[in-house]
Motif scaffolding. Sequence first.
Motif, PDB file in Angstrom:
ATOM      1  N   ALA A 114     -20.407 -50.247 -18.951  1.00  0.00           N
ATOM      2  CA  ALA A 114     -19.830 -49.572 -17.792  1.00  0.00           C
ATOM      3  C   ALA A 114     -19.530 -50.555 -16.667  1.00  0.00           C
ATOM      4  O   ALA A 114     -18.602 -50.353 -15.877  1.00  0.00           O
ATOM      5  N   ILE A 115     -20.331 -51.624 -16.576  1.00  0.00           N
ATOM      6  CA  ILE A 115     -20.096 -52.692 -15.604  1.00  0.00           C
ATOM      7  C   ILE A 115     -19.754 -53.958 -16.372  1.00  0.00           C
ATOM      8  O   ILE A 115     -20.539 -54.437 -17.196  1.00  0.00           O
ATOM      9  N   THR A 116     -18.583 -54.493 -16.108  1.00  0.00           N
ATOM     10  CA  THR A 116     -18.113 -55.733 -16.726  1.00  0.00           C
ATOM     11  C   THR A 116     -17.977 -56.807 -15.642  1.00  0.00           C
ATOM     12  O   THR A 116     -18.164 -56.543 -14.457  1.00  0.00           O
TER      13      THR A 116
ATOM     14  N   PRO B 139     -19.764 -54.156  -7.821  1.00  0.00           N
ATOM     15  CA  PRO B 139     -21.003 -54.918  -8.011  1.00  0.00           C
ATOM     16  C   PRO B 139     -22.239 -54.212  -7.479  1.00  0.00           C
ATOM     17  O   PRO B 139     -23.339 -54.421  -7.995  1.00  0.00           O
ATOM     18  N   ASP B 140     -22.089 -53.354  -6.453  1.00  0.00           N
ATOM     19  CA  ASP B 140     -23.249 -52.700  -5.852  1.00  0.00           C
ATOM     20  C   ASP B 140     -22.922 -51.299  -5.339  1.00  0.00           C
ATOM     21  O   ASP B 140     -23.570 -50.795  -4.424  1.00  0.00           O
TER      22      ASP B 140
ATOM     23  N   GLU C 239     -32.365 -52.870 -10.269  1.00  0.00           N
ATOM     24  CA  GLU C 239     -32.231 -53.906 -11.291  1.00  0.00           C
ATOM     25  C   GLU C 239     -32.147 -53.300 -12.681  1.00  0.00           C
ATOM     26  O   GLU C 239     -31.292 -53.681 -13.501  1.00  0.00           O
ATOM     27  N   ALA C 240     -33.013 -52.345 -12.978  1.00  0.00           N
ATOM     28  CA  ALA C 240     -33.007 -51.711 -14.297  1.00  0.00           C
ATOM     29  C   ALA C 240     -31.743 -50.886 -14.500  1.00  0.00           C
ATOM     30  O   ALA C 240     -31.160 -50.874 -15.599  1.00  0.00           O
ATOM     31  N   ARG C 241     -31.313 -50.191 -13.460  1.00  0.00           N
ATOM     32  CA  ARG C 241     -30.122 -49.340 -13.582  1.00  0.00           C
ATOM     33  C   ARG C 241     -28.873 -50.194 -13.832  1.00  0.00           C
ATOM     34  O   ARG C 241     -28.059 -49.868 -14.708  1.00  0.00           O
ATOM     35  N   ILE C 242     -28.714 -51.269 -13.071  1.00  0.00           N
ATOM     36  CA  ILE C 242     -27.550 -52.135 -13.242  1.00  0.00           C
ATOM     37  C   ILE C 242     -27.573 -52.815 -14.610  1.00  0.00           C
ATOM     38  O   ILE C 242     -26.543 -52.924 -15.292  1.00  0.00           O
ATOM     39  N   ALA C 243     -28.745 -53.266 -15.034  1.00  0.00           N
ATOM     40  CA  ALA C 243     -28.857 -53.912 -16.355  1.00  0.00           C
ATOM     41  C   ALA C 243     -28.461 -52.938 -17.455  1.00  0.00           C
ATOM     42  O   ALA C 243     -27.764 -53.309 -18.419  1.00  0.00           O
ATOM     43  N   GLY C 244     -28.887 -51.677 -17.323  1.00  0.00           N
ATOM     44  CA  GLY C 244     -28.531 -50.675 -18.319  1.00  0.00           C
ATOM     45  C   GLY C 244     -27.037 -50.402 -18.346  1.00  0.00           C
ATOM     46  O   GLY C 244     -26.445 -50.240 -19.419  1.00  0.00           O
TER      47      GLY C 244
END
Length: 239
Positions: A159-161, A47-48, A148-153
Amino acid sequence: MQLDHIVHFTRTSPEASSGFWNDAGFHAVTGGSHKNWGTQNALMYGPDYYIEWLAIEDRATAEASEHPLIQQLRHDGRGFGTICLRSHDLDQLAKQIEDRGFRTVGPMDAERLTGSGETIRWRLLFIDQPISSALPLPFFIEWEETDEARIAGLKQKGAITDFNESLRLDALVFSVEDPAQREAEWKSLLGGSASLENCSLVFEQGDGKAKERLREVRFESAGQEIVFEQGSYQVPRFG
């Protein structure tokens, strides 16, 4: 301060590394190439934070690199290498670290070319220390994009589910010769605390035979051990 990622050196391709973890019930992806370093990677996100399985792609380029991380990759070969902590202002952090009595290398620009042709950029800061069997101090990263932008992308690209977001870390366990001394060194570097916002750091007595390195990545609700490229992962049991 937060853990950004764990660097695990491998001798397998990103496709093989991600395939191993996907076969084990996780969700890992191929990352891309660091053309200036001669390396390539596979990634598994939490998650982080994320885990990076880093391998040599172009041996001639990697052998010629003076980059601290690639020098350590050449020294270690395989197994857990080091960890990277996230900062939002490496210039300020470098000054703080220098004021604490450490010498720094950087900040330096870095980038990775993905399989889709996208270039991802960031900056890195290292502690000036020899490459050896002693435990390396962490290095630091500042991403070009906001968190925020990196995780959203990454979510948009798959890549992140939801599964990845459930993979919370409990602790990183380091095997060292003198746990009290190593913990004090890390506290000094990090401004008085060796604890991170998203996981604990544990320093345990080693056997004196192996290199001082990260020994175990422990997830919350761990129920089984997976050993990959000389690294121990204590992970949840599914099903």
